[in-house]
Design an enzyme around this catalytic site. Sequence first.
Site, PDB file in Angstrom:
ATOM      1  N   ASN A  34       9.041   4.023   3.253  1.00  0.00           N
ATOM      2  CA  ASN A  34       9.139   3.668   4.669  1.00  0.00           C
ATOM      3  C   ASN A  34      10.483   2.994   4.903  1.00  0.00           C
ATOM      4  O   ASN A  34      11.107   2.496   3.970  1.00  0.00           O
ATOM      5  CB  ASN A  34       8.058   2.634   5.036  1.00  0.00           C
ATOM      6  N   CYS A  48       5.624   9.398  -0.663  1.00  0.00           N
ATOM      7  CA  CYS A  48       4.300   9.914  -0.349  1.00  0.00           C
ATOM      8  C   CYS A  48       3.906  10.866  -1.468  1.00  0.00           C
ATOM      9  O   CYS A  48       4.640  11.813  -1.752  1.00  0.00           O
ATOM     10  CB  CYS A  48       4.284  10.642   1.002  1.00  0.00           C
ATOM     11  N   ARG A  72       0.833  -1.208   0.000  1.00  0.00           N
ATOM     12  CA  ARG A  72       0.000   0.000   0.000  1.00  0.00           C
ATOM     13  C   ARG A  72       0.873   1.265   0.000  1.00  0.00           C
ATOM     14  O   ARG A  72       0.955   1.954  -1.008  1.00  0.00           O
ATOM     15  CB  ARG A  72      -0.957  -0.024   1.221  1.00  0.00           C
TER      16      ARG A  72
HETATM   17  P1  HMG Z   1     -13.963  13.433  -1.509  1.00  0.00           P
HETATM   18  O1  HMG Z   1     -14.367  14.015  -0.208  1.00  0.00           O
HETATM   19  O2  HMG Z   1     -14.995  12.731  -2.289  1.00  0.00           O
HETATM   20  O3  HMG Z   1     -13.379  14.616  -2.341  1.00  0.00           O
HETATM   21  O4  HMG Z   1     -12.762  12.415  -1.249  1.00  0.00           O
HETATM   22  P2  HMG Z   1     -12.333  14.654  -3.555  1.00  0.00           P
HETATM   23  O5  HMG Z   1     -12.658  15.863  -4.344  1.00  0.00           O
HETATM   24  O6  HMG Z   1     -10.934  14.568  -3.020  1.00  0.00           O
HETATM   25  O7  HMG Z   1     -12.618  13.343  -4.415  1.00  0.00           O
HETATM   26  C1  HMG Z   1     -13.576  13.333  -5.410  1.00  0.00           C
HETATM   27  C2  HMG Z   1     -13.712  12.029  -6.162  1.00  0.00           C
HETATM   28  O8  HMG Z   1     -13.193  10.904  -5.437  1.00  0.00           O
HETATM   29  C3  HMG Z   1     -15.182  11.744  -6.395  1.00  0.00           C
HETATM   30  O9  HMG Z   1     -15.265  11.132  -7.674  1.00  0.00           O
HETATM   31  C4  HMG Z   1     -15.494  10.720  -5.322  1.00  0.00           C
HETATM   32  O10 HMG Z   1     -16.593   9.906  -5.642  1.00  0.00           O
HETATM   33  C5  HMG Z   1     -14.231   9.909  -5.315  1.00  0.00           C
HETATM   34  P3  HMG Z   1     -15.800  11.989  -8.945  1.00  0.00           P
HETATM   35  O11 HMG Z   1     -17.159  12.440  -8.563  1.00  0.00           O
HETATM   36  O12 HMG Z   1     -14.819  13.137  -9.102  1.00  0.00           O
HETATM   37  O13 HMG Z   1     -15.754  10.995 -10.048  1.00  0.00           O
HETATM   38  N1  HMG Z   1     -14.031   9.161  -4.069  1.00  0.00           N
HETATM   39  C6  HMG Z   1     -13.665   7.876  -4.023  1.00  0.00           C
HETATM   40  N2  HMG Z   1     -13.393   6.960  -4.982  1.00  0.00           N
HETATM   41  C7  HMG Z   1     -13.051   5.720  -4.565  1.00  0.00           C
HETATM   42  N3  HMG Z   1     -12.951   5.360  -3.286  1.00  0.00           N
HETATM   43  C8  HMG Z   1     -13.214   6.245  -2.298  1.00  0.00           C
HETATM   44  C9  HMG Z   1     -13.587   7.555  -2.671  1.00  0.00           C
HETATM   45  N4  HMG Z   1     -13.899   8.644  -1.958  1.00  0.00           N
HETATM   46  C10 HMG Z   1     -14.176   9.626  -2.821  1.00  0.00           C
HETATM   47  N5  HMG Z   1     -13.107   5.881  -1.025  1.00  0.00           N
HETATM   48  C11 HMG Z   1     -10.791  11.501  -0.278  1.00  0.00           C
HETATM   49  C12 HMG Z   1     -11.801  12.624  -0.253  1.00  0.00           C
HETATM   50  C13 HMG Z   1      -9.866  11.649   0.890  1.00  0.00           C
HETATM   51  C14 HMG Z   1     -11.488  10.188  -0.179  1.00  0.00           C
HETATM   52  C15 HMG Z   1     -10.001  11.578  -1.589  1.00  0.00           C
HETATM   53  O14 HMG Z   1      -9.422  12.816  -1.691  1.00  0.00           O
HETATM   54  C16 HMG Z   1      -8.927  10.524  -1.680  1.00  0.00           C
HETATM   55  O15 HMG Z   1      -9.181   9.341  -1.909  1.00  0.00           O
HETATM   56  N6  HMG Z   1      -7.652  10.921  -1.525  1.00  0.00           N
HETATM   57  C17 HMG Z   1      -6.503  10.037  -1.528  1.00  0.00           C
HETATM   58  C18 HMG Z   1      -5.847  10.056  -0.184  1.00  0.00           C
HETATM   59  C19 HMG Z   1      -4.717   9.041  -0.106  1.00  0.00           C
HETATM   60  O16 HMG Z   1      -4.850   7.883  -0.456  1.00  0.00           O
HETATM   61  N7  HMG Z   1      -3.528   9.491   0.373  1.00  0.00           N
HETATM   62  C20 HMG Z   1      -2.398   8.637   0.503  1.00  0.00           C
HETATM   63  C21 HMG Z   1      -2.537   7.744   1.692  1.00  0.00           C
HETATM   64  S1  HMG Z   1      -2.169   8.533   3.227  1.00  0.00           S
HETATM   65  C22 HMG Z   1      -0.505   8.187   3.513  1.00  0.00           C
HETATM   66  O17 HMG Z   1       0.151   7.645   2.661  1.00  0.00           O
HETATM   67  C23 HMG Z   1       0.077   8.505   4.865  1.00  0.00           C
HETATM   68  C24 HMG Z   1       0.302   7.270   5.733  1.00  0.00           C
HETATM   69  O18 HMG Z   1       1.156   6.345   5.085  1.00  0.00           O
HETATM   70  C25 HMG Z   1       0.912   7.683   7.076  1.00  0.00           C
HETATM   71  C26 HMG Z   1       2.167   8.551   6.962  1.00  0.00           C
HETATM   72  O19 HMG Z   1       3.088   8.204   6.215  1.00  0.00           O
HETATM   73  O20 HMG Z   1       2.201   9.540   7.669  1.00  0.00           O
HETATM   74  C27 HMG Z   1      -1.014   6.557   6.040  1.00  0.00           C
HETATM   75 MG    MG Z   2       3.328   6.474   5.040  1.00  0.00          MG
END
Ligand code: HMG
Ligand code: MG
Length: 303
Positions: free
Chosen positions: A249, A240, A15
């Site tokens: 990581n 990231c 992931r």
């Molecule tokens: P939102 O509130 O719907 O707003 O999603 P948006 O404008 O960002 O997204 C819009 C589009 O995403 C819409 O589709 C939604 O339906 C769709 P459209 O109408 O444009 O066709 N959508 C989704 N599609 C599939 N699955 C879903 C989903 N939700 C909405 N679950 C949201 C907000 C946060 C969900 C979105 O912005 C998003 O998915 N962002 C990606 C965030 C992400 O994956 N970041 C990386 C992981 S975090 C990380 O790596 C840190 C970590 O490792 C810890 C660390 O290192 O510190 C965990």
């Molecule tokens: Mg991370």
Amino acid sequence: MNLPEYVRLVEVGPRDGLQNEQRPISVADKVRLVDDLSACGLSCIEVGSFVSPKWVPQMAGSAEVFAAIEWRPGVTYAALTPNLKGLEAALAAGVREVAVFASASERFSQRNINCSIDESLQRFEPLMQLAHEQGLRVRGYVSCVLGCPYEGAIAKEQVAAVAKTLFAMGCYEISLGDTIGVGTPNATRRLIETVGREVPRERLAGHFHDTFGQALVNVYASLQEGVEVFDASVAGLGGCPYAKGATGNVATEDVLYLLNGLGIRTGIDLAALSTAGQRICNVLGKTNGSRVGAALGAASRAE
Ligand code: HMG
Ligand code: MG
């Protein structure tokens, strides 16, 4: 010094690692990676995420990956789910553990998930409720715990407040993410001390990216503070997407080598893990990001 006898490693390569790879990765290659990892004795693997494919295209096939992996007994196969939509997709894929993520930095929250910290926590409420009704375990991540690419230093009290909220909402474990890998050991120890006042230390995990080469010493510092769970990525895969310059990581092989040297049990086979790491590097056409993996690979080629 009192170090734990056993440490649980949470493998996040499929992931956190793959989400940031530039080259498209087939479902079959992802499945092979997950199966290789579970064969090494890893008991917790974050397989993928159910997020917007527009934001993170590499995670688009997560449902197919869950459908095709070998579900070994005793292994937890988790998914990252930012909202109810993500949780529903995870449930449909048969997932039994999910993770949510909030940031300790306001600006990072806006960039990564498009809302404020408070809004993100509110967004988790219906998710937590459904997860609870369905008997799923939920893990909570806090990002930017030792620094933010936009805000710089982050107050440890702010990290503690977000961690406390996630824990109170029902997350069984809080993983503290040094998203951009800027932390150093003393800062890490002070952070755990502060967060540990709000969340029991046995419920904390360390999630260190290795951007500044400090991840392994931060793991060691956390062990000294009583942390017994660490996230790591095989071959140091990843980065990231919202934190420019952040590397993957800490490599799982490197953490395992450290733990083996300290006599700490994990149940993981280092040789098998190194082979799995090299195989995914070959698939991606990239250099092995694990020092241990590279050293073991060189040694086996020399034989
Ligand atoms: P939102 O509130 O719907 O707003 O999603 P948006 O404008 O960002 O997204 C819009 C589009 O995403 C819409 O589709 C939604 O339906 C769709 P459209 O109408 O444009 O066709 N959508 C989704 N599609 C599939 N699955 C879903 C989903 N939700 C909405 N679950 C949201 C907000 C946060 C969900 C979105 O912005 C998003 O998915 N962002 C990606 C965030 C992400 O994956 N970041 C990386 C992981 S975090 C990380 O790596 C840190 C970590 O490792 C810890 C660390 O290192 O510190 C965990
Ligand atoms: Mg991370």
